[in-house]
Design a protein around this motif. Structure first.
Motif, PDB file in Angstrom:
ATOM      1  N   SER A 143       0.825  -1.207   0.000  1.00  0.00           N
ATOM      2  CA  SER A 143       0.000   0.000   0.000  1.00  0.00           C
ATOM      3  C   SER A 143       0.862   1.261   0.000  1.00  0.00           C
ATOM      4  O   SER A 143       0.376   2.342  -0.339  1.00  0.00           O
ATOM      5  CB  SER A 143      -0.929   0.008   1.206  1.00  0.00           C
ATOM      6  N   ARG A 144       2.127   1.131   0.356  1.00  0.00           N
ATOM      7  CA  ARG A 144       3.037   2.285   0.392  1.00  0.00           C
ATOM      8  C   ARG A 144       3.914   2.384  -0.852  1.00  0.00           C
ATOM      9  O   ARG A 144       4.403   3.456  -1.186  1.00  0.00           O
ATOM     10  CB  ARG A 144       3.958   2.189   1.617  1.00  0.00           C
ATOM     11  N   LEU A 145       4.101   1.245  -1.537  1.00  0.00           N
ATOM     12  CA  LEU A 145       5.031   1.201  -2.660  1.00  0.00           C
ATOM     13  C   LEU A 145       4.410   1.823  -3.915  1.00  0.00           C
ATOM     14  O   LEU A 145       3.305   1.473  -4.316  1.00  0.00           O
ATOM     15  CB  LEU A 145       5.425  -0.249  -2.943  1.00  0.00           C
ATOM     16  N   CYS A 179      10.750  -6.801  -8.620  1.00  0.00           N
ATOM     17  CA  CYS A 179      11.013  -5.582  -7.851  1.00  0.00           C
ATOM     18  C   CYS A 179      10.255  -5.608  -6.530  1.00  0.00           C
ATOM     19  O   CYS A 179      10.811  -5.276  -5.476  1.00  0.00           O
ATOM     20  CB  CYS A 179      10.614  -4.359  -8.675  1.00  0.00           C
ATOM     21  N   ILE A 180       8.989  -6.020  -6.564  1.00  0.00           N
ATOM     22  CA  ILE A 180       8.185  -6.113  -5.345  1.00  0.00           C
ATOM     23  C   ILE A 180       8.792  -7.126  -4.390  1.00  0.00           C
ATOM     24  O   ILE A 180       8.888  -6.897  -3.180  1.00  0.00           O
ATOM     25  CB  ILE A 180       6.741  -6.513  -5.695  1.00  0.00           C
ATOM     26  N   LYS A 181       9.204  -8.268  -4.933  1.00  0.00           N
ATOM     27  CA  LYS A 181       9.790  -9.319  -4.103  1.00  0.00           C
ATOM     28  C   LYS A 181      11.067  -8.820  -3.419  1.00  0.00           C
ATOM     29  O   LYS A 181      11.309  -9.111  -2.248  1.00  0.00           O
ATOM     30  CB  LYS A 181      10.094 -10.548  -4.954  1.00  0.00           C
ATOM     31  N   ALA A 182      11.866  -8.037  -4.154  1.00  0.00           N
ATOM     32  CA  ALA A 182      13.101  -7.501  -3.580  1.00  0.00           C
ATOM     33  C   ALA A 182      12.795  -6.558  -2.418  1.00  0.00           C
ATOM     34  O   ALA A 182      13.493  -6.548  -1.403  1.00  0.00           O
ATOM     35  CB  ALA A 182      13.910  -6.779  -4.652  1.00  0.00           C
ATOM     36  N   GLN A 183      11.731  -5.771  -2.563  1.00  0.00           N
ATOM     37  CA  GLN A 183      11.359  -4.861  -1.486  1.00  0.00           C
ATOM     38  C   GLN A 183      10.824  -5.616  -0.275  1.00  0.00           C
ATOM     39  O   GLN A 183      11.069  -5.232   0.867  1.00  0.00           O
ATOM     40  CB  GLN A 183      10.311  -3.855  -1.983  1.00  0.00           C
ATOM     41  N   HIS A 184      10.120  -6.712  -0.507  1.00  0.00           N
ATOM     42  CA  HIS A 184       9.642  -7.527   0.610  1.00  0.00           C
ATOM     43  C   HIS A 184      10.803  -8.190   1.340  1.00  0.00           C
ATOM     44  O   HIS A 184      10.779  -8.341   2.556  1.00  0.00           O
ATOM     45  CB  HIS A 184       8.659  -8.589   0.107  1.00  0.00           C
TER      46      HIS A 184
END
Length: 236
Positions: free
Chosen positions: A55-57, A174-179
């Motif tokens: 929700s923030r990304l 990219c999402i996985k890296a941020q998680h």
């Protein structure tokens, strides 16, 4: 690149033109080598954990001339720069942003250039490498501003706007890296108790999750977790 300099007491734009031509273009057999990135930022919120990462990304996408879809900045990798430098240059030239690049490549994809989408030959085929770029500066003016408008979008909207499968795959990476970064620091957060209690409510052992992530065995579990988290974010 457009920098600001003082002249006669006034601040004036110093113009830097985008690179043109393919004299320095790198090739691998019949593939033109391309570097690009997914610029991202995290919205500031009071409760970073309760609001959730998705929700923030936000990611930055740009328009293309004579096209209605949005893309991520990318372009030819030239022989006088590293792959990461090429990705940063393209982000600056096409989107007018600077930032901190994650040196781990999100992945490698093969695709045809937009002018050769219907071609049956290898001519016009690209091999692209994508990175995640945390944006720290947005320029008011940039070299290709006349050809590319930029737009910050949430993850769910970016997913719908991606025209090609490879773009969605890069976005998912990219999402996985941020998680990965999110979970690796979860116990240092003053609000981590909220997330731990929430995961416990659904029978998820956060210690086991962290251990799996840190030992590299995260693909299957994280893919499932990302799907569930994505659905939760969209409907709450």
């Amino acid at each position: 690149m457009l920098n600001l300099r003082k002249s006669m007491g006034e601040v004036a734009p110093e113009v830097f033109f985008a690179r043109t031509g393919r004299n320095r273009q790198r090739f691998d057999e019949n593939y033109r080598l391309v570097a690009g990135c997914i610029p991202y930022r995290l919205k500031l919120v009071q409760d970073k954990v309760r609001d959730g990462l998705l929700s923030r990304l936000e990611v930055l996408m740009i328009s293309s001339p004579n096209r209605h879809d949005l893309i991520f900045p990318k372009g030819g990798w030239e022989n006088d720069e590293t792959l990461g430098e090429a990705a940063c240059r393209e982000a600056l030239e096409e989107a007018g942003v600077r930032g901190i690049i994650n040196e781990s490549i999100l992945g490698e994809w093969k695709f045809r250039s937009k002018s050769r989408q219907n071609s049956c030959s290898l001519e016009g085929t690209c091999k692209g490498y994508m990175f995640a770029l945390e944006v720290t500066e947005e320029l008011q003016y940039w070299p290709e501003q006349g050809n590319h408008e930029r737009r910050w979008v949430c993850v769910s909207e970016a997913w719908k706007l991606c025209r090609y499968d490879w773009m969605r795959e890069a976005l998912a990476a990219c999402i996985k890296a941020q998680h990965f970064s999110f979970f690796s620091h979860i116990h240092t957060s003053s609000c981590s108790r909220v997330l731990r209690e929430g995961m416990s409510k659904y029978g998820i052992n956060i210690t086991v999750v962290k251990k799996i992530i840190m030992t590299g065995g995260m693909n299957c579990l994280m893919n499932l977790f990302l799907i569930l988290l994505f659905i939760f974010t969209c409907f709450h």
